[in-house]
Design a protein around this motif. Structure first.
Motif, PDB file in Angstrom:
ATOM      1  N   GLY A 101       0.802  -1.219   0.000  1.00  0.00           N
ATOM      2  CA  GLY A 101       0.000   0.000   0.000  1.00  0.00           C
ATOM      3  C   GLY A 101       0.834   1.267   0.000  1.00  0.00           C
ATOM      4  O   GLY A 101       0.447   2.284  -0.579  1.00  0.00           O
ATOM      5  N   MET A 102       2.006   1.208   0.635  1.00  0.00           N
ATOM      6  CA  MET A 102       2.899   2.379   0.705  1.00  0.00           C
ATOM      7  C   MET A 102       3.853   2.470  -0.488  1.00  0.00           C
ATOM      8  O   MET A 102       4.540   3.470  -0.666  1.00  0.00           O
ATOM      9  N   MET A 103       3.900   1.439  -1.318  1.00  0.00           N
ATOM     10  CA  MET A 103       4.905   1.358  -2.371  1.00  0.00           C
ATOM     11  C   MET A 103       4.902   2.529  -3.363  1.00  0.00           C
ATOM     12  O   MET A 103       5.982   2.940  -3.819  1.00  0.00           O
ATOM     13  N   PRO A 104       3.749   3.119  -3.719  1.00  0.00           N
ATOM     14  CA  PRO A 104       3.806   4.251  -4.653  1.00  0.00           C
ATOM     15  C   PRO A 104       4.699   5.388  -4.156  1.00  0.00           C
ATOM     16  O   PRO A 104       5.439   5.996  -4.937  1.00  0.00           O
ATOM     17  N   PHE A 105       4.652   5.650  -2.856  1.00  0.00           N
ATOM     18  CA  PHE A 105       5.427   6.758  -2.293  1.00  0.00           C
ATOM     19  C   PHE A 105       6.902   6.377  -2.159  1.00  0.00           C
ATOM     20  O   PHE A 105       7.788   7.229  -2.293  1.00  0.00           O
ATOM     21  N   ILE A 106       7.161   5.087  -1.913  1.00  0.00           N
ATOM     22  CA  ILE A 106       8.543   4.604  -1.865  1.00  0.00           C
ATOM     23  C   ILE A 106       9.177   4.736  -3.244  1.00  0.00           C
ATOM     24  O   ILE A 106      10.330   5.151  -3.378  1.00  0.00           O
ATOM     25  N   ILE A 107       8.426   4.399  -4.284  1.00  0.00           N
ATOM     26  CA  ILE A 107       8.934   4.506  -5.656  1.00  0.00           C
ATOM     27  C   ILE A 107       9.126   5.964  -6.040  1.00  0.00           C
ATOM     28  O   ILE A 107      10.135   6.326  -6.649  1.00  0.00           O
ATOM     29  N   MET A 108       8.180   6.807  -5.659  1.00  0.00           N
ATOM     30  CA  MET A 108       8.319   8.234  -5.991  1.00  0.00           C
ATOM     31  C   MET A 108       9.526   8.847  -5.290  1.00  0.00           C
ATOM     32  O   MET A 108      10.160   9.760  -5.814  1.00  0.00           O
ATOM     33  N   ALA A 109       9.869   8.321  -4.121  1.00  0.00           N
ATOM     34  CA  ALA A 109      11.055   8.801  -3.408  1.00  0.00           C
ATOM     35  C   ALA A 109      12.340   8.232  -3.993  1.00  0.00           C
ATOM     36  O   ALA A 109      13.434   8.676  -3.660  1.00  0.00           O
ATOM     37  N   GLY A 110      12.201   7.242  -4.868  1.00  0.00           N
ATOM     38  CA  GLY A 110      13.358   6.679  -5.549  1.00  0.00           C
ATOM     39  C   GLY A 110      14.212   5.762  -4.699  1.00  0.00           C
ATOM     40  O   GLY A 110      15.379   5.539  -5.011  1.00  0.00           O
ATOM     41  N   ILE A 111      13.650   5.200  -3.630  1.00  0.00           N
ATOM     42  CA  ILE A 111      14.472   4.368  -2.740  1.00  0.00           C
ATOM     43  C   ILE A 111      14.099   2.882  -2.821  1.00  0.00           C
ATOM     44  O   ILE A 111      14.593   2.077  -2.030  1.00  0.00           O
ATOM     45  N   HIS A 112      13.262   2.507  -3.793  1.00  0.00           N
ATOM     46  CA  HIS A 112      12.838   1.114  -3.893  1.00  0.00           C
ATOM     47  C   HIS A 112      13.981   0.180  -4.284  1.00  0.00           C
ATOM     48  O   HIS A 112      13.919  -1.018  -4.026  1.00  0.00           O
ATOM     49  N   HIS A 113      15.050   0.724  -4.895  1.00  0.00           N
ATOM     50  CA  HIS A 113      16.179  -0.132  -5.265  1.00  0.00           C
ATOM     51  C   HIS A 113      16.980  -0.589  -4.050  1.00  0.00           C
ATOM     52  O   HIS A 113      17.818  -1.487  -4.153  1.00  0.00           O
ATOM     53  N   LEU A 114      16.723   0.031  -2.896  1.00  0.00           N
ATOM     54  CA  LEU A 114      17.360  -0.444  -1.669  1.00  0.00           C
ATOM     55  C   LEU A 114      16.924  -1.875  -1.337  1.00  0.00           C
ATOM     56  O   LEU A 114      17.619  -2.595  -0.619  1.00  0.00           O
ATOM     57  N   PHE A 115      15.764  -2.279  -1.864  1.00  0.00           N
ATOM     58  CA  PHE A 115      15.253  -3.610  -1.557  1.00  0.00           C
ATOM     59  C   PHE A 115      16.073  -4.711  -2.230  1.00  0.00           C
ATOM     60  O   PHE A 115      16.134  -5.829  -1.723  1.00  0.00           O
ATOM     61  N   SER A 116      16.668  -4.409  -3.389  1.00  0.00           N
ATOM     62  CA  SER A 116      17.314  -5.453  -4.194  1.00  0.00           C
ATOM     63  C   SER A 116      18.369  -6.244  -3.423  1.00  0.00           C
ATOM     64  O   SER A 116      18.301  -7.481  -3.382  1.00  0.00           O
ATOM     65  N   PRO A 117      19.361  -5.590  -2.794  1.00  0.00           N
ATOM     66  CA  PRO A 117      20.355  -6.396  -2.075  1.00  0.00           C
ATOM     67  C   PRO A 117      19.775  -7.123  -0.871  1.00  0.00           C
ATOM     68  O   PRO A 117      20.252  -8.201  -0.511  1.00  0.00           O
ATOM     69  N   ILE A 118      18.729  -6.538  -0.246  1.00  0.00           N
ATOM     70  CA  ILE A 118      18.108  -7.207   0.908  1.00  0.00           C
ATOM     71  C   ILE A 118      17.375  -8.463   0.442  1.00  0.00           C
ATOM     72  O   ILE A 118      17.429  -9.504   1.097  1.00  0.00           O
ATOM     73  N   ILE A 119      16.706  -8.371  -0.725  1.00  0.00           N
ATOM     74  CA  ILE A 119      16.025  -9.543  -1.280  1.00  0.00           C
ATOM     75  C   ILE A 119      17.038 -10.644  -1.576  1.00  0.00           C
ATOM     76  O   ILE A 119      16.841 -11.812  -1.238  1.00  0.00           O
ATOM     77  N   ILE A 120      18.159 -10.260  -2.206  1.00  0.00           N
ATOM     78  CA  ILE A 120      19.181 -11.248  -2.565  1.00  0.00           C
ATOM     79  C   ILE A 120      19.766 -11.896  -1.321  1.00  0.00           C
ATOM     80  O   ILE A 120      19.963 -13.115  -1.268  1.00  0.00           O
TER      81      ILE A 120
END
Length: 457
Positions: free
Chosen positions: A301-320
């Motif tokens: 539900g919060m993801m639109p604002f996370i993407i607009m802030a440009g910080i969603h790529h922080l998830f990639s290394p945590i996912i890996i």
């Protein structure tokens, strides 16, 4: 749109190539690390043809271009590397930049900016590696004997390399962000995953460096040790360049940098990064065990604002790292894919409600892009955010889809992109994520249609 003119205008409005420290891109955004933000004219950039929006966050100037990204990026890189426009857009002398007051929030923003900038260059590779694994998975489902072939093994090596060598890729991005020589950080970080060290770690026993004990751990697919090593290597390189005489710099700056940074990597930086990484994964598991499906719903539900802030790529290394540590990811990847479906669903709601033929065509195109390609920026900035109320549909659809996916136990077992074509990464929990996707699309479409919006005439 003329990519060459757009690129030139973007560089000029960003203060000229002399004001740009580095240039990278993700799937839809051109990303600059800027020297002096006072020279950047964001309002001017927003008016440039092809630009969907501008975000200045996480230490980067992010220019959202959507489908026009690659042709513009190619031209920007040519101009930046060739310094075709080295004069800043504003030539009037500026007052000295005042020192910013050090606050906890400021420190947090700096840390987030550093991590995001370090991860960004590697994200396309992570996605490519994950999607290669998806392709191999699909082939083996069709032809099980393919898994026993040497072709499968070699292609698996190619795909797995994107994650196994993550410390090297992260070290490169961090060094670029810090303005240091990338190869020094990459060498010191790669020592942690050298086959010889891995063999020693597997055998166990006592290992020391300069008489000090070395923690025998596995650092493959980790990212924090590389960040710490890059920070130390950058400071070492800066200091050594100051104290070593000019005639000896070429030989000894790099030599001492990798010796010291590499040694500290084994003794302190690698173990520290590994411990922090494990605590992060344990904390995420605690959140999921405590809040269950609600954690996926809230994040989606919060993801639109996370993407607009440009910080969603922080998830990639945590996912890996989560995939490497626990074998699956039941939080970030389900939330990401469900959110993308919700953005698409809201666009379909707009297409059903609007009487404007041009807007209907744009909404349908953006919605299909979200669902099939996983590219949401055109939908966010071109449709849903512009019309305002459809964003409620996105949030409702994301939360509802996340709740369903979480309750049914959706888990990603492979890194991949967040679109409809990537659902095989959920393997045995395929039904759970499909249910979440369908819920997200239907709820976001209905909420958007019912709430309505100010139609464009």
């Amino acid at each position: 749109m003329n990519p060459t003119k757009t690129a030139s205008d973007i560089i000029h409005s960003s203060g000229g190539s002399g004001n740009i420290i580095s240039v990278t891109h993700c799937m839809t955004r051109l990303r600059f690390v800027i020297d002096n933000n006072e020279l950047v004219n964001q309002d001017e950039i927003k008016k440039i043809p092809g630009v969907l929006g501008v975000v200045n966050a996480t230490g980067q100037l992010q220019i959202i271009l959507g489908k026009d990204l690659i042709p513009v990026y190619v031209e920007v890189e040519k101009m930046f590397n060739g310094h075709a426009d080295t004069q800043p857009a504003e030539t009037v002398p500026l007052a000295p930049r005042q020192k910013k007051k050090v606050t906890a929030l400021g420190i947090l923003n700096t840390v987030i900016g550093f991590v995001a900038s370090s991860v960004t260059p590697a994200v396309p590779g992570f996605i490519a590696g994950g999607m290669t694994l998806v392709v191999l998975l699909i082939i083996t489902l069709i032809s099980p004997e393919f898994k026993n072939s040497s072709t499968y093994s070699l292609l698996y090596f190619v795909s797995h390399s994107a994650f196994y060598f993550m410390p090297v890729f992260i070290a490169y991005g961090a060094a670029m962000k810090l303005g240091s020589t990338p190869i020094y950080s990459m060498i010191a970080s790669s020592a942690l995953i050298h086959p010889g060290f891995i063999k020693i770690a597997a055998a166990g026993g006592d290992v020391s460096f300069m008489g000090l004990p070395v923690l025998l751990d596995t650092y493959a697919s980790s990212f924090l040790p590389a960040l710490l090593i890059a920070l130390v290597a950058a400071r070492l390189e800066y200091y050594l360049n100051k104290v070593i005489p000019g005639i000896f710099k070429a030989v000894f700056v790099g030599t001492f940098t990798i010796i010291i940074a590499g040694g500290l990597g084994f003794l302190i930086l690698g173990p520290l990064g590994a411990y922090i990484g494990k605590y992060i994964i344990n904390f995420l598991m605690f959140l999921q065990n405590t809040f269950g499906a609600l954690s996926v719903a809230l994040l989606a539900g919060m993801m639109p604002f996370i993407i607009m802030a440009g910080i969603h790529h922080l998830f990639s290394p945590i996912i890996i790292q989560s995939l490497a540590s626990t074998g699956s990811d039941s939080l970030f990847k389900p939330a990401l894919i469900v959110h993308n479906m919700a953005e698409g669903g809201a666009c379909f709601g707009v297409a059903l409600r609007t009487k404007n033929k041009k807007l209907r065509a744009e909404a349908l195109s953006s919605g299909i892009g979200c669902i099939l390609a996983g590219v949401t920026e055109p939908a966010i900035y071109g449709i849903n955010l512009r019309l305002k109320r459809p964003m409620y549909g996105v949030m409702a659809g994301g939360a509802a889809g996340g709740l369903v996916a979480g309750l049914l136990g959706a888990k990603a077992f492979v890194m991949g992109f967040s679109n409809l074509l990537s659902i095989p990464i959920f393997q045995q929990t395929l039904f759970a994520i499909v249910a979440g996707i369908c819920t997200a699309i239907v709820v976001s479409s209905l909420v958007t249609y019912i709430l309505g919006f100010e139609d464009i005439q």
